[in-house]
Design an enzyme around this catalytic site. Structure first.
Site, PDB file in Angstrom:
ATOM      1  N   THR A  53      -2.354   0.293   8.096  1.00  0.00           N
ATOM      2  CA  THR A  53      -2.311  -1.430   8.171  1.00  0.00           C
ATOM      3  C   THR A  53      -1.746  -1.688   9.077  1.00  0.00           C
ATOM      4  O   THR A  53      -1.979  -2.939   9.504  1.00  0.00           O
ATOM      5  CB  THR A  53      -1.911  -1.661   6.758  1.00  0.00           C
ATOM      6  OG1 THR A  53      -2.688  -1.230   5.587  1.00  0.00           O
ATOM      7  CG2 THR A  53      -1.673  -3.021   6.499  1.00  0.00           C
ATOM      8  N   SER A 100      -4.319   6.047   5.898  1.00  0.00           N
ATOM      9  CA  SER A 100      -3.425   7.302   5.693  1.00  0.00           C
ATOM     10  C   SER A 100      -4.121   8.240   4.528  1.00  0.00           C
ATOM     11  O   SER A 100      -3.813   9.342   4.299  1.00  0.00           O
ATOM     12  CB  SER A 100      -1.992   6.788   5.191  1.00  0.00           C
ATOM     13  OG  SER A 100      -1.974   6.256   3.859  1.00  0.00           O
ATOM     14  N   THR A 133       0.628   3.087   4.766  1.00  0.00           N
ATOM     15  CA  THR A 133       1.608   3.265   3.859  1.00  0.00           C
ATOM     16  C   THR A 133       1.135   4.171   2.350  1.00  0.00           C
ATOM     17  O   THR A 133       2.034   4.532   1.754  1.00  0.00           O
ATOM     18  CB  THR A 133       2.207   1.928   3.177  1.00  0.00           C
ATOM     19  OG1 THR A 133       0.987   1.096   2.617  1.00  0.00           O
ATOM     20  CG2 THR A 133       2.952   1.259   4.475  1.00  0.00           C
ATOM     21  N   ASP A 134      -0.155   4.283   1.950  1.00  0.00           N
ATOM     22  CA  ASP A 134      -0.412   5.098   1.028  1.00  0.00           C
ATOM     23  C   ASP A 134      -0.137   6.427   0.926  1.00  0.00           C
ATOM     24  O   ASP A 134       0.398   6.936   0.051  1.00  0.00           O
ATOM     25  CB  ASP A 134      -2.115   4.910   0.932  1.00  0.00           C
ATOM     26  CG  ASP A 134      -2.439   3.457   0.443  1.00  0.00           C
ATOM     27  OD1 ASP A 134      -1.787   2.598   0.256  1.00  0.00           O
ATOM     28  OD2 ASP A 134      -3.653   3.408   0.410  1.00  0.00           O
TER      29      ASP A 134
END
Ligand SMILES: *[C@@H]1O[C@H](CO)[C@@H](O)[C@H](O)[C@H]1NC(C)=O
Ligand SMILES: *[C@@H]1O[C@H](CO)[C@@H](O)[C@H](O)[C@H]1NC(C)=O
Ligand SMILES: *[C@@H]1O[C@H](CO)[C@@H](O)[C@H](O)[C@H]1NC(C)=O
Ligand SMILES: *[C@@H]1O[C@H](CO)[C@@H](O)[C@H](O)[C@H]1NC(C)=O
Ligand SMILES: *[C@@H]1O[C@H](CO)[C@@H](O)[C@H](O)[C@H]1NC(C)=O
Length: 372
Positions: A53, A100, A133-134
């Site tokens: 992101t 990710s 971030t996942d």
């Protein structure tokens, strides 16, 4: 900051063909951002950009879901934050440009080995990794266990795409580079930076699917914060108790890491999923038990069969967000499996992959998970 935002928006709108974002081609070779700003008395930081992101591009400034993650190149990310050149000389390496969820173990091994080379360079003060971030916590934890250095390695992401109003990426990136360039960041292992907080890669986890203050470590807490972009640590340098190190040169996983699957605990658990995972190639399983490693009777029977007949490595972890699993269930005086300790299931999976790859015995696995 207004002009920075404009730069990102201009750069990204060039990528929009009829509203459909198209990926920017990665630079052919790693770029050294010397320009006219190179200052030999400043620290040097290498930024490995993986996508996510923080490099995301949406069709409008209010769109914060359903956008294209990993659309912008590392040069665009760096150019958007001119203040970086006041704290460090930065070299951008476009490692990948993916969301990710597409990160995998062969990429992790490659990234870890490239970062080891970077930190072994005496001119490099620290490293920043930009990441979606996942699964950021998994990559950060993998690096924590496989890169040997005192230098700061900072993994950073963003919750809002670069094109959003109040995008968090530019400030997160500036803070991450400032930390990677700072001697205060030494000897603390791999760190996660988002939302003005510094967390240890060992325990920090994504706690909220949407909000900016998502990265938490409720039990172990944060290591520090930023005061006007400068890192402030609450305590002197330390690394997590019992942190093992895995040498990826000695045990180079040429074909990627061993398959380890995570199974989730719930009422009426389908015990057939355990042999199904083993038959599909799992060398290890992590069980996200409904309590401190609790698992149904049917499930435990299937687990014991997999241990007996297939020598599957089994780690009992937990479904609740925090807590520890001291040991696996004991039957007939035998511990059937390994207690996951304080690690959440996704981190336990990474540690189990590394332990299997290094040919650890069950007793050695117990000692790194159960801290005994
Ligand atoms: C180079 O960095 C040093 C240390 O931050 C600073 O004092 C100096 O003014 C910088 N030089 C230039 C030309 O920006
Ligand atoms: C940064 O790298 C340059 C060489 O590219 C070197 O001259 C300089 O000493 C380095 N800075 C630090 C603080 O290591
Ligand atoms: C860099 O630092 C100088 C001196 O403090 C300041 O005047 C300048 O605005 C800074 N540049 C950026 C891009 O922040
Ligand atoms: C991981 O992803 C890369 C590129 O996206 C791909 O080339 C590689 O084969 C994948 N590895 C595994 C083990 O899936
Ligand atoms: C697991 O063990 C059973 C019983 O010995 C065997 O039939 C099966 O092929 C094994 N599965 C794998 C993937 O090794």
């Amino acid at each position: 900051m207004f002009s920075l935002l404009r730069l990102v928006v201009v750069a990204s709108s060039a990528l929009l063909a009829g509203g459909v974002p198209v990926p920017v081609p990665a630079p052919a070779a790693p770029m050294l951002f010397t320009r006219d700003t190179f200052n030999a008395s400043l620290p040097n930081v290498t930024i490995f950009a993986t996508g996510g992101t923080i490099a995301g591009s949406a069709g409008s400034s209010s769109q914060v879901t359903g956008y294209k993650a990993g659309a912008l190149g590392v040069d665009v990310l760096i150019e958007a934050v001119p203040a970086i050149t006041n704290v460090s000389n930065v070299k951008g390496v476009q490692f990948s440009n993916i969301g990710s969820q597409a990160m995998n173990s062969s990429l992790l091994v490659d990234l870890s080995q490239q970062i080891q080379v970077a930190v072994d360079n005496p001119y490099v003060s620290g490293v920043v990794v930009t990441h979606g971030t996942d699964t950021l916590e998994e990559t950060a934890f993998f690096l924590e266990l496989t890169v040997r250095t005192e230098k700061p390695i900072v993994v950073v992401g963003a919750m809002r795409p670069a094109t959003a109003i109040s995008a968090d990426g530019p400030m997160n990136l500036l803070e991450a580079v400032t930390l990677a360039a700072s001697p205060k960041g030494r000897g603390r292992g791999v760190m996660v930076v988002l939302n003005d907080r510094i967390g240890s890669a060992y325990y920090t986890t994504k706690s909220n699917a949407n909000s900016l203050d998502t990265f938490k470590s409720y039990e172990q807490g944060f290591l520090g914060t930023f005061e006007d972009v400068l890192p402030f640590f609450f305590y002197p340098p330390a690394t997590p108790v019992g942190r093992p190190y895995f040498d990826l040169v000695k045990n180079d996983p040429v074909d990627g890491m061993p398959q380890v699957d995570v199974l989730y605990g719930y009422q009426e658990l389908n015990a057939a999923l355990i042999p199904a995972a083993v038959e599909s190639g799992a060398k290890g399983l992590v069980l996200a038990g409904s309590g401190a490693g609790s698992w149904t009777d049917d499930g435990n029977a299937a687990v014991q069969k997999a241990i007996r007949e297939n020598h599957t490595a089994i780690v009992y972890s937990r479904r609740p967000m925090d807590g520890f699993v001291a040991q696996a269930p004991i039957e007939d005086g035998v511990e059937w499996g390994i207690g996951g300790g304080f690690l959440n299931p996704q981190k336990a999976r990474i540690l189990l992959q590394l332990a299997i790859n290094a040919d650890y015995s069950v007793a050695q696995m117990r000692s790194i998970f159960e801290h005994n």
